[in-house]
Design a protein around this motif. Structure first.
Motif, PDB file in Angstrom:
ATOM      1  N   LYS A  44       0.835  -1.204   0.000  1.00  0.00           N
ATOM      2  CA  LYS A  44       0.000   0.000   0.000  1.00  0.00           C
ATOM      3  C   LYS A  44       0.869   1.253   0.000  1.00  0.00           C
ATOM      4  O   LYS A  44       0.539   2.245  -0.657  1.00  0.00           O
ATOM      5  N   SER A  45       1.972   1.213   0.720  1.00  0.00           N
ATOM      6  CA  SER A  45       2.884   2.366   0.742  1.00  0.00           C
ATOM      7  C   SER A  45       3.370   2.668  -0.672  1.00  0.00           C
ATOM      8  O   SER A  45       3.404   3.824  -1.106  1.00  0.00           O
ATOM      9  N   LEU A  46       3.740   1.610  -1.362  1.00  0.00           N
ATOM     10  CA  LEU A  46       4.224   1.773  -2.740  1.00  0.00           C
ATOM     11  C   LEU A  46       3.105   2.307  -3.636  1.00  0.00           C
ATOM     12  O   LEU A  46       3.316   3.225  -4.453  1.00  0.00           O
ATOM     13  N   GLN A  47       1.912   1.775  -3.452  1.00  0.00           N
ATOM     14  CA  GLN A  47       0.773   2.226  -4.263  1.00  0.00           C
ATOM     15  C   GLN A  47       0.406   3.681  -3.944  1.00  0.00           C
ATOM     16  O   GLN A  47       0.103   4.464  -4.844  1.00  0.00           O
ATOM     17  N   ASP A  48       0.474   4.048  -2.652  1.00  0.00           N
ATOM     18  CA  ASP A  48       0.197   5.443  -2.263  1.00  0.00           C
ATOM     19  C   ASP A  48       1.209   6.377  -2.935  1.00  0.00           C
ATOM     20  O   ASP A  48       0.840   7.443  -3.440  1.00  0.00           O
ATOM     21  N   ALA A  49       2.473   5.964  -2.902  1.00  0.00           N
ATOM     22  CA  ALA A  49       3.518   6.804  -3.510  1.00  0.00           C
ATOM     23  C   ALA A  49       3.300   6.927  -5.016  1.00  0.00           C
ATOM     24  O   ALA A  49       3.467   8.017  -5.595  1.00  0.00           O
ATOM     25  N   MET A  50       2.888   5.839  -5.647  1.00  0.00           N
ATOM     26  CA  MET A  50       2.651   5.870  -7.107  1.00  0.00           C
ATOM     27  C   MET A  50       1.463   6.773  -7.448  1.00  0.00           C
ATOM     28  O   MET A  50       1.509   7.530  -8.412  1.00  0.00           O
ATOM     29  N   TYR A 103       8.443  10.664  -5.345  1.00  0.00           N
ATOM     30  CA  TYR A 103       9.438  10.289  -6.364  1.00  0.00           C
ATOM     31  C   TYR A 103      10.642   9.628  -5.696  1.00  0.00           C
ATOM     32  O   TYR A 103      11.119   8.578  -6.127  1.00  0.00           O
ATOM     33  N   LEU A 104      11.118  10.271  -4.617  1.00  0.00           N
ATOM     34  CA  LEU A 104      12.304   9.740  -3.925  1.00  0.00           C
ATOM     35  C   LEU A 104      12.014   8.365  -3.329  1.00  0.00           C
ATOM     36  O   LEU A 104      12.869   7.483  -3.351  1.00  0.00           O
ATOM     37  N   THR A 105      10.779   8.165  -2.813  1.00  0.00           N
ATOM     38  CA  THR A 105      10.415   6.867  -2.225  1.00  0.00           C
ATOM     39  C   THR A 105      10.480   5.768  -3.287  1.00  0.00           C
ATOM     40  O   THR A 105      11.051   4.696  -3.058  1.00  0.00           O
ATOM     41  N   ILE A 106       9.916   6.064  -4.455  1.00  0.00           N
ATOM     42  CA  ILE A 106       9.910   5.044  -5.518  1.00  0.00           C
ATOM     43  C   ILE A 106      11.323   4.823  -6.065  1.00  0.00           C
ATOM     44  O   ILE A 106      11.748   3.684  -6.273  1.00  0.00           O
ATOM     45  N   ALA A 107      12.045   5.929  -6.251  1.00  0.00           N
ATOM     46  CA  ALA A 107      13.418   5.801  -6.763  1.00  0.00           C
ATOM     47  C   ALA A 107      14.277   4.987  -5.786  1.00  0.00           C
ATOM     48  O   ALA A 107      15.076   4.139  -6.197  1.00  0.00           O
ATOM     49  N   ASN A 108      14.074   5.236  -4.499  1.00  0.00           N
ATOM     50  CA  ASN A 108      14.812   4.508  -3.461  1.00  0.00           C
ATOM     51  C   ASN A 108      14.463   3.019  -3.508  1.00  0.00           C
ATOM     52  O   ASN A 108      15.341   2.152  -3.444  1.00  0.00           O
ATOM     53  N   PHE A 109      13.177   2.733  -3.676  1.00  0.00           N
ATOM     54  CA  PHE A 109      12.712   1.347  -3.752  1.00  0.00           C
ATOM     55  C   PHE A 109      13.312   0.646  -4.979  1.00  0.00           C
ATOM     56  O   PHE A 109      13.852  -0.456  -4.884  1.00  0.00           O
ATOM     57  N   VAL A 110      13.234   1.348  -6.121  1.00  0.00           N
ATOM     58  CA  VAL A 110      13.721   0.752  -7.380  1.00  0.00           C
ATOM     59  C   VAL A 110      15.232   0.526  -7.326  1.00  0.00           C
ATOM     60  O   VAL A 110      15.730  -0.504  -7.777  1.00  0.00           O
ATOM     61  N   SER A 111      15.956   1.471  -6.722  1.00  0.00           N
ATOM     62  CA  SER A 111      17.420   1.322  -6.680  1.00  0.00           C
ATOM     63  C   SER A 111      17.830   0.171  -5.762  1.00  0.00           C
ATOM     64  O   SER A 111      18.932  -0.353  -5.877  1.00  0.00           O
TER      65      SER A 111
END
Lengths: 277, 110
Positions: free
Chosen positions: B34-40, B61-69
């Protein structure tokens, strides 16, 4: 105040609400603790990233500089778990302290996790706040107000959700449930397939959910046996949601309002019958 | 890659809820997803109102970029790009729709 077969005095309603809340918060906190690695650097709740929000707000930045620290926040979660379990085990004179800990920890959790919080957390917070006020005063009239607040909050949550759904065209044409359960966020392949092959079932489920949410406030004015029937439907609704949509915490947080709903309904019924007599 | 080639996008499984028999009772990963979906969702809204130079400093953006990296990568990969794609659910043959594509971000050398 009593319901046939159920001795639902204000003290019983408060105790039932407290235990349901404690169970929900215990489960919720254990889930957060299971995700504790995500609060470290590189995790989903990496403080270096979350703090970007708070740096724009100087007041919260000061408070959160402390909580952003991983071991401190872990201690907050452990304290929260201890307070929730304590509501079951410790004597009642500690209740206001334990509920106070839950309130503060909830506020800190809200600051620390920008994403991932849900309606169940909001309901836990509101119920905790009402129970805390009751525990501070230990006064029958305050107890009635606290239970009334929890009951109205429960009814309002369902009713507002129902009204909001009325504005959605998919809810009005009866296809919303089929669409929701077809998503990979809230559905599952087998459920999507089931509803896809039975559109009438999806339509009935959509209008059933709408009717349940819009009519839920009637529990306050209907005879107790009918109110119990609606509350039983509510429990079933949340249990099905937990199985199908994975919304396990809503079972505890929303059902925690039911003893107060039942209590307020009994009070309203008693007042109406007294007036008639 | 060092030679300039760009590898295909890979779907991130963490965006989808992984159900088990225990999920009606115990489901900590729901918070994560849900955190990821909220950020998206927030990124989709922000991308319409922020300039790209501002967007990369938003929390979503930073949350998703951090997750992806943090996702496992090829030893030789130099940079990473992410995209948000909307699907039409299990019971649909419609093509997914691209809702957002990030710039390339250089990865830290190991």
């Amino acid at each position: 105040m009593s319901v046939p077969g159920i001795d639902l005095g204000p003290d019983t309603a408060i105790l039932a609400t407290t235990w349901l809340l404690a169970a929900g918060v215990t489960l919720s906190t254990c889930e957060w603790l299971a995700l504790r690695r995500e609060f470290r650097s590189g995790g989903m709740y990496d403080w270096n990233i979350i703090s970007v929000v708070h740096e724009r707000n100087r007041k919260s930045a000061l408070a959160m500089r402390l909580i952003g620290n991983y071991p401190v926040f872990l201690a907050v979660l452990i304290l929260r778990l201890a307070a929730a379990v304590g509501l079951f085990l410790l004597p009642t004179y500690t209740t206001s302290l334990l509920l106070g800990v839950l309130l503060v920890s909830h506020a800190l959790l809200h600051f620390r996790c920008v994403y991932g919080l849900e309606g169940a957390d909001q309901m836990h917070f509101l119920v905790t706040a009402a129970l805390w006020v009751d525990s501070l005063f230990q006064d029958p009239s305050v107890r009635d107000y606290s239970l009334g607040f929890i009951a109205l909050q429960g009814c309002l949550s369902y009713f507002v959700a129902g009204v909001a759904k009325l504005f959605g065209p998919l809810w009005r044409d009866g296809t919303a449930i089929g669409h929701i359960l077809n998503t990979r966020s809230f559905g599952a392949r087998w459920v999507a397939s089931f509803f896809s092959r039975r559109p009438n079932f999806g339509c009935a489920a959509t209008y059933g959910v709408l009717a349940f949410e819009l009519l839920f406030p009637l529990t306050l004015v209907l005879p107790t046996s009918a109110a119990l029937g609606i509350l039983a439907l509510g429990v079933l609704f949340h249990v099905v949601n937990a199985f199908v949509m994975g919304l396990n915490l809503f079972v505890w947080s929303f059902v925690a309002t039911y003893p107060a709903v039942l209590y307020l309904g009994c009070r309203i019924n008693a007042a109406v019958f007294q007036q008639d007599a | 890659m060092p030679d300039g080639t760009v590898t295909p996008f890979e779907e991130v499984r963490q965006c989808v809820l992984d159900r088990r028999w225990s999920t009606p009772i115990w489901f900590p990963n729901r918070r994560y997803t849900k955190s990821l979906q909220d950020a998206m969702s927030e990124l989709a809204k922000c991308s319409a109102s922020f300039k790209s130079t501002e967007l990369i400093f938003t929390t979503c953006y930073l949350t998703i970029a951090n997750f992806v990296s943090g996702i496992g990568r090829d030893e030789d990969s130099q940079a990473r790009q992410f995209a948000i794609v909307m699907t039409h659910g299990y019971e649909s043959d419609d093509e997914p729709v691209l809702t957002f594509a990030s710039s390339f971000h250089t990865l830290e050398t190991r």
